[in-house]
Design a protein around this motif. Structure first.
Motif, mmCIF file in Angstrom:
data_model
loop_
_atom_site.group_PDB
_atom_site.id
_atom_site.type_symbol
_atom_site.label_atom_id
_atom_site.label_comp_id
_atom_site.label_asym_id
_atom_site.label_seq_id
_atom_site.Cartn_x
_atom_site.Cartn_y
_atom_site.Cartn_z
ATOM 1 N N ARG A 134 7.240 -0.654 -4.865
ATOM 2 C CA ARG A 134 7.731 0.667 -5.026
ATOM 3 C C ARG A 134 9.017 0.659 -6.060
ATOM 4 O O ARG A 134 9.639 1.766 -6.514
ATOM 5 N N CYS A 144 5.553 -5.558 -0.558
ATOM 6 C CA CYS A 144 5.439 -4.093 -0.233
ATOM 7 C C CYS A 144 7.070 -3.407 -0.665
ATOM 8 O O CYS A 144 6.527 -2.241 -1.240
ATOM 9 N N LEU A 152 -5.599 0.944 -1.212
ATOM 10 C CA LEU A 152 -5.053 0.477 -0.063
ATOM 11 C C LEU A 152 -5.986 -0.243 0.775
ATOM 12 O O LEU A 152 -7.128 0.051 0.612
ATOM 13 N N THR A 182 -3.414 3.350 -5.893
ATOM 14 C CA THR A 182 -4.011 3.810 -4.779
ATOM 15 C C THR A 182 -4.903 3.072 -3.900
ATOM 16 O O THR A 182 -5.397 3.701 -2.886
ATOM 17 N N GLN A 197 6.964 -0.330 4.968
ATOM 18 C CA GLN A 197 5.508 0.397 5.253
ATOM 19 C C GLN A 197 5.655 1.935 4.947
ATOM 20 O O GLN A 197 4.606 2.632 5.010
ATOM 21 N N TYR A 225 3.585 8.567 -2.203
ATOM 22 C CA TYR A 225 2.271 9.265 -2.460
ATOM 23 C C TYR A 225 2.053 9.481 -3.804
ATOM 24 O O TYR A 225 0.827 9.408 -4.312
ATOM 25 N N PHE A 261 5.285 5.071 2.201
ATOM 26 C CA PHE A 261 4.437 5.385 1.251
ATOM 27 C C PHE A 261 5.030 6.163 0.143
ATOM 28 O O PHE A 261 5.608 7.579 0.656
ATOM 29 N N GLN A 308 -3.609 9.707 4.516
ATOM 30 C CA GLN A 308 -3.464 9.110 3.199
ATOM 31 C C GLN A 308 -4.829 8.166 2.972
ATOM 32 O O GLN A 308 -5.258 7.374 3.915
ATOM 33 N N PRO A 360 0.657 9.579 7.148
ATOM 34 C CA PRO A 360 -0.010 8.299 7.073
ATOM 35 C C PRO A 360 -1.526 8.221 7.472
ATOM 36 O O PRO A 360 -2.371 7.694 6.936
ATOM 37 N N TYR A 392 1.487 6.544 -5.806
ATOM 38 C CA TYR A 392 0.289 5.693 -5.376
ATOM 39 C C TYR A 392 -0.873 6.699 -6.092
ATOM 40 O O TYR A 392 -1.909 6.033 -6.340
#
Length: 307
Positions: free
Chosen positions: A46, A42, A221, A219, A97, A101, A99, A194, A191, A104
């Motif tokens: 990114r 994770c 998840l 995207t 954890q 966005y 995001f 999302q 969150p 994503y």
């Protein structure tokens, strides 16, 4: 039969989290050793893999004063040389954890022109798309531009309509903006809102035409439960890497046990050679090497997958 290779695998990623990210695993909520490969991937998901890339500027960026800005030109040179630019990313890049966005939903990365020892700081932000060989620089703007997804997507559409990693196609239906700025900002920061974009997302391009963004690799998840504990949403790609490698190690463990009858085995990973190094503990221990599989994504080669 004990699953000795899995245990060693968990320990390897626990050490990687401590050495590569300086992360105290004891501070991870609901930490269990099994989760360490997921946390690691994770964090990698990114980040940008350091490697030389050609930098291509959008027409808008070429024609702006930023094209000759000293700080941007220095950072552009770093990208071209393959330097590690993750220090310019948001400080949240070290929150496993968190995001991003915009990344994503649209595959668009952003990073700062300035940094301190904790990460990127203040405006301005650089927006662009990283591929294996290129960085497509879209624009340089402010934090407010994080929520202007339609505007950024339109830059891509007008400059590189055939970019494989970012496919755009004509769309039928009403000509209305799908990227509502207020809604996008609210979703990006909450969150609970999302979601996966399963269907292609529509936007208005630079000519006022409605088109669809047909690429959602970031995207997907999934809400993941591990050993009865809900650890929340993780990228589906991370989930696949984890479950693929767990299954592979179980099968390798079983083959080795059947062949040698050994209940104790040690595992090391040589990511550069893309090998597992297994030591089978017998009266005379044996050291064996096995290739980490390439036919499916794994945690052990997660940040090599796009390099």
């Amino acid at each position: 039969m004990e699953k000795t290779l899995q245990s060693g695998w968990f320990d390897i990623f626990k050490k990687k989290l401590m050495t590569e990210f300086n992360l105290d695993v004891r501070k991870i909520q609901n930490y269990q050793s099994d989760i360490s490969p997921i946390v690691y991937c994770c964090l990698q998901h990114r980040r940008v893999t350091p490697k030389p890339r050609n930098v291509i500027l959008s027409k808008k960026l070429q024609e702006s004063s930023w094209a000759t800005n000293k700080e941007w030109m220095s950072l552009q040179e770093s990208i071209e040389k393959g330097d590690d630019i993750n220090g310019y990313m948001s400080k949240k890049i070290n929150e496993w954890q968190a995001f991003d966005y915009l990344l994503y939903t649209c595959n668009i990365s952003h990073f700062h022109l300035y940094k301190n020892k904790e990460g990127g700081i203040r405006d301005p932000l650089v927006f662009g798309i990283f591929t294996k060989e290129f960085f497509y620089a879209l624009d340089i703007g402010s934090h407010d531009d994080l929520y202007k997804a339609g505007y950024l997507v339109s830059i891509v559409s007008s400059n590189w309509p055939n970019l494989d990693i970012f496919k755009v196609k004509e769309a039928a239906g009403k000509t209305e903006a799908a990227f509502d700025p207020n809604n996008f900002k609210r979703t990006a920061n909450d969150p609970h809102l999302q979601y996966n974009m399963i269907a292609p997302t529509s936007f208005i391009d630079h000519n006022g035409q409605r088109k669809e963004l047909d690429n959602h690799r970031n995207t997907a998840l999934i809400n993941f439960v591990l050993n009865g504990i809900d650890i929340g949403k993780i990228p589906f790609r991370v989930y696949c890497a984890y479950t693929n490698e767990i299954k592979h190690l179980e099968e390798l463990d079983a083959r080795l046990f059947k062949h040698f009858g050994a209940k104790r085995m040690s595992l090391e990973i040589d990511a550069k050679k893309k090998n597992y190094s297994v030591e089978v503990h017998l009266q005379r221990s044996k050291k064996l090497n096995y290739k980490i599989p390439k036919k499916f994504i794994t945690c052990s080669l997660y940040h090599y997958a796009d390099s």
